[in-house]
Design a protein around this motif. Sequence first.
Motif, mmCIF file in Angstrom:
data_model
loop_
_atom_site.group_PDB
_atom_site.id
_atom_site.type_symbol
_atom_site.label_atom_id
_atom_site.label_comp_id
_atom_site.label_asym_id
_atom_site.label_seq_id
_atom_site.Cartn_x
_atom_site.Cartn_y
_atom_site.Cartn_z
ATOM 1 N N VAL A 69 -3.953 -53.884 -2.780
ATOM 2 C CA VAL A 69 -3.699 -55.310 -3.527
ATOM 3 C C VAL A 69 -2.529 -55.155 -4.426
ATOM 4 O O VAL A 69 -2.507 -54.165 -4.983
ATOM 5 C CB VAL A 69 -4.993 -55.491 -4.344
ATOM 6 C CG1 VAL A 69 -4.837 -56.806 -5.199
ATOM 7 C CG2 VAL A 69 -6.203 -55.740 -3.637
ATOM 8 N N VAL A 70 -1.840 -55.913 -4.234
ATOM 9 C CA VAL A 70 -0.473 -56.155 -5.024
ATOM 10 C C VAL A 70 -0.346 -57.418 -5.628
ATOM 11 O O VAL A 70 -0.767 -58.352 -5.246
ATOM 12 C CB VAL A 70 0.732 -55.869 -4.043
ATOM 13 C CG1 VAL A 70 2.087 -55.935 -5.094
ATOM 14 C CG2 VAL A 70 0.921 -54.793 -3.183
ATOM 15 N N ARG A 71 -0.281 -57.149 -6.943
ATOM 16 C CA ARG A 71 -0.705 -58.561 -7.948
ATOM 17 C C ARG A 71 0.399 -58.316 -8.935
ATOM 18 O O ARG A 71 0.808 -57.231 -9.580
ATOM 19 C CB ARG A 71 -2.140 -58.304 -8.400
ATOM 20 C CG ARG A 71 -2.261 -59.453 -9.523
ATOM 21 C CD ARG A 71 -3.586 -59.455 -10.119
ATOM 22 N NE ARG A 71 -3.954 -60.536 -11.058
ATOM 23 C CZ ARG A 71 -5.136 -60.793 -11.463
ATOM 24 N NH1 ARG A 71 -6.149 -60.085 -10.803
ATOM 25 N NH2 ARG A 71 -5.372 -61.613 -12.249
ATOM 26 N N GLY A 72 0.898 -59.549 -9.455
ATOM 27 C CA GLY A 72 1.669 -59.698 -10.688
ATOM 28 C C GLY A 72 2.883 -60.594 -10.300
ATOM 29 O O GLY A 72 3.307 -61.136 -9.517
ATOM 30 N N PRO A 73 3.670 -60.774 -11.454
ATOM 31 C CA PRO A 73 2.900 -61.040 -12.931
ATOM 32 C C PRO A 73 2.259 -62.363 -13.397
ATOM 33 O O PRO A 73 2.355 -63.361 -12.512
ATOM 34 C CB PRO A 73 4.523 -60.983 -13.875
ATOM 35 C CG PRO A 73 5.499 -61.429 -12.857
ATOM 36 C CD PRO A 73 4.876 -61.477 -11.262
ATOM 37 N N GLU A 74 1.621 -62.324 -14.284
ATOM 38 C CA GLU A 74 0.747 -63.580 -14.442
ATOM 39 C C GLU A 74 1.587 -64.848 -15.031
ATOM 40 O O GLU A 74 2.430 -64.156 -16.020
ATOM 41 C CB GLU A 74 -0.381 -63.262 -15.723
ATOM 42 C CG GLU A 74 -1.559 -62.110 -14.855
ATOM 43 C CD GLU A 74 -2.361 -62.884 -13.865
ATOM 44 O OE1 GLU A 74 -2.826 -63.957 -14.058
ATOM 45 O OE2 GLU A 74 -2.657 -61.905 -12.891
ATOM 46 N N ALA A 75 1.333 -65.890 -14.878
ATOM 47 C CA ALA A 75 2.079 -67.044 -15.593
ATOM 48 C C ALA A 75 1.128 -68.252 -15.313
ATOM 49 O O ALA A 75 0.331 -68.386 -14.324
ATOM 50 C CB ALA A 75 3.279 -67.206 -14.799
ATOM 51 N N PRO A 76 1.239 -69.378 -15.941
ATOM 52 C CA PRO A 76 0.874 -70.671 -16.088
ATOM 53 C C PRO A 76 1.129 -71.232 -14.691
ATOM 54 O O PRO A 76 2.306 -71.024 -14.182
ATOM 55 C CB PRO A 76 1.236 -71.480 -17.271
ATOM 56 C CG PRO A 76 1.666 -70.413 -18.285
ATOM 57 C CD PRO A 76 2.179 -69.068 -17.305
ATOM 58 N N PHE A 97 -3.687 -74.230 -14.526
ATOM 59 C CA PHE A 97 -4.217 -72.712 -14.772
ATOM 60 C C PHE A 97 -3.545 -71.840 -15.712
ATOM 61 O O PHE A 97 -2.235 -71.882 -15.492
ATOM 62 C CB PHE A 97 -4.285 -71.909 -13.255
ATOM 63 C CG PHE A 97 -4.927 -72.762 -12.346
ATOM 64 C CD1 PHE A 97 -6.439 -72.326 -11.868
ATOM 65 C CD2 PHE A 97 -4.308 -73.645 -11.540
ATOM 66 C CE1 PHE A 97 -6.981 -72.806 -11.123
ATOM 67 C CE2 PHE A 97 -5.033 -74.334 -10.532
ATOM 68 C CZ PHE A 97 -6.418 -73.923 -10.283
ATOM 69 N N PRO A 98 -4.091 -71.480 -16.964
ATOM 70 C CA PRO A 98 -3.282 -70.895 -17.885
ATOM 71 C C PRO A 98 -2.652 -69.700 -17.554
ATOM 72 O O PRO A 98 -1.607 -69.149 -17.903
ATOM 73 C CB PRO A 98 -4.190 -70.572 -18.868
ATOM 74 C CG PRO A 98 -5.416 -71.538 -18.899
ATOM 75 C CD PRO A 98 -5.299 -71.778 -17.456
ATOM 76 N N SER A 99 -3.447 -68.895 -16.503
ATOM 77 C CA SER A 99 -2.778 -67.621 -16.013
ATOM 78 C C SER A 99 -3.118 -67.630 -14.537
ATOM 79 O O SER A 99 -4.454 -67.378 -13.952
ATOM 80 C CB SER A 99 -3.458 -66.328 -16.859
ATOM 81 O OG SER A 99 -2.915 -65.426 -16.620
ATOM 82 N N ALA A 100 -2.068 -67.219 -13.686
ATOM 83 C CA ALA A 100 -2.479 -66.952 -12.290
ATOM 84 C C ALA A 100 -1.374 -65.947 -11.638
ATOM 85 O O ALA A 100 -0.186 -66.185 -12.310
ATOM 86 C CB ALA A 100 -2.287 -68.225 -11.540
ATOM 87 N N LEU A 133 -9.802 -66.646 -12.113
ATOM 88 C CA LEU A 133 -9.118 -67.948 -12.483
ATOM 89 C C LEU A 133 -10.066 -68.935 -13.440
ATOM 90 O O LEU A 133 -10.961 -69.221 -12.969
ATOM 91 C CB LEU A 133 -8.546 -68.508 -11.341
ATOM 92 C CG LEU A 133 -7.545 -67.686 -10.392
ATOM 93 C CD1 LEU A 133 -7.032 -68.863 -9.241
ATOM 94 C CD2 LEU A 133 -6.302 -67.356 -11.327
ATOM 95 N N VAL A 134 -9.326 -69.448 -14.499
ATOM 96 C CA VAL A 134 -9.818 -70.603 -15.132
ATOM 97 C C VAL A 134 -9.094 -71.585 -15.358
ATOM 98 O O VAL A 134 -7.939 -71.376 -15.128
ATOM 99 C CB VAL A 134 -10.295 -70.117 -16.565
ATOM 100 C CG1 VAL A 134 -11.430 -68.938 -16.439
ATOM 101 C CG2 VAL A 134 -9.213 -69.338 -17.196
ATOM 102 N N ALA A 135 -9.557 -72.766 -15.663
ATOM 103 C CA ALA A 135 -8.473 -74.209 -15.806
ATOM 104 C C ALA A 135 -8.966 -74.472 -17.092
ATOM 105 O O ALA A 135 -9.612 -74.180 -17.785
ATOM 106 C CB ALA A 135 -9.064 -75.079 -14.678
ATOM 107 N N ASP A 136 -7.527 -75.236 -17.742
ATOM 108 C CA ASP A 136 -7.489 -75.833 -18.951
ATOM 109 C C ASP A 136 -7.760 -77.003 -18.830
ATOM 110 O O ASP A 136 -7.061 -77.988 -18.321
ATOM 111 C CB ASP A 136 -6.180 -75.576 -19.329
ATOM 112 C CG ASP A 136 -5.889 -76.045 -20.816
ATOM 113 O OD1 ASP A 136 -6.892 -76.642 -21.587
ATOM 114 O OD2 ASP A 136 -5.014 -75.837 -21.561
ATOM 115 N N SER A 137 -8.906 -77.642 -19.292
ATOM 116 C CA SER A 137 -9.401 -79.066 -19.251
ATOM 117 C C SER A 137 -8.788 -79.874 -20.222
ATOM 118 O O SER A 137 -8.957 -81.106 -20.377
ATOM 119 C CB SER A 137 -10.927 -78.996 -19.269
ATOM 120 O OG SER A 137 -11.514 -78.804 -20.704
#
Length: 255
Positions: A69-76, A97-100, A133-137
């Motif tokens: 798994v290759v992942r990065g970097p996090e951003a909105p 999405f505040p961070s994905a 993942l979470v969402a900003d309502s």
Amino acid sequence: MAIRKAMALMLLLGLALVPSSSAHALVTDLSNKRIEIRYSFSGAELILFGAVGSTNIDVRQEDYDVVIVVRGPEAPAVVRKKARVGAIWVNADDMRFPSAPGYYAVAATRPLNEIANPVAFASYGIGFHNLPLVADSGNGLMMPDPEFREALFRLRSGDGLYRQEKDEVAIIGQGLFRTNVHLPANVPVGEFIVETFIFQHGSMRSRNRISLTVDKEGFERAAYNFAHGYPFWYGIVAVIVALAAGWLAGVLGKK
């Protein structure tokens, strides 16, 4: 080819230095751990090599699977849903999405559903559907709507930034494996995490993590720092350059 042989030799030497009492001997490395983005950057192809020593099940005697798994970097990230109003399409609903992950890739020796059950992958966040993942309502965080979550995956897959089981991990020898890591021209800048998991009989037996850095260099780095450090002045300079270019084009057009 010479680089690949040298890396394989180094990995084998590293395993030889691991004490025999170690229960989880897994070593991985990349052909390049720092990618420099310049004006001519059109993407990068990296090689990830790995070697597996003794685990609580001897991989040299029994079959095993590798998941990388290759992942990065996090951003909105913002996903918008379009709706048709009359003869035109307009933005209707949207989800933030505040961070994905700006980049996310999963490679394996076999399809994931043949390696382990979904619960095993969910435990380690392997696979896009297992990302937390979470969402900003607007009134707080919430679980994202599956439709918008799928749209995020679809859009970034189309841009080459998400690669879910598009790449194969090849077993190239006794305890040795390799895969290619594809970074597109629009890859985000920042720190990446490369995680390797060893699975046997549906269970995770060993894991390893290394880092990868993608950064801008030269003029691109200076412009990036200026734009993020002084956004107001960057905008002013951009307008002046655009006006100057337009004026010069008009002068040349009259000649």
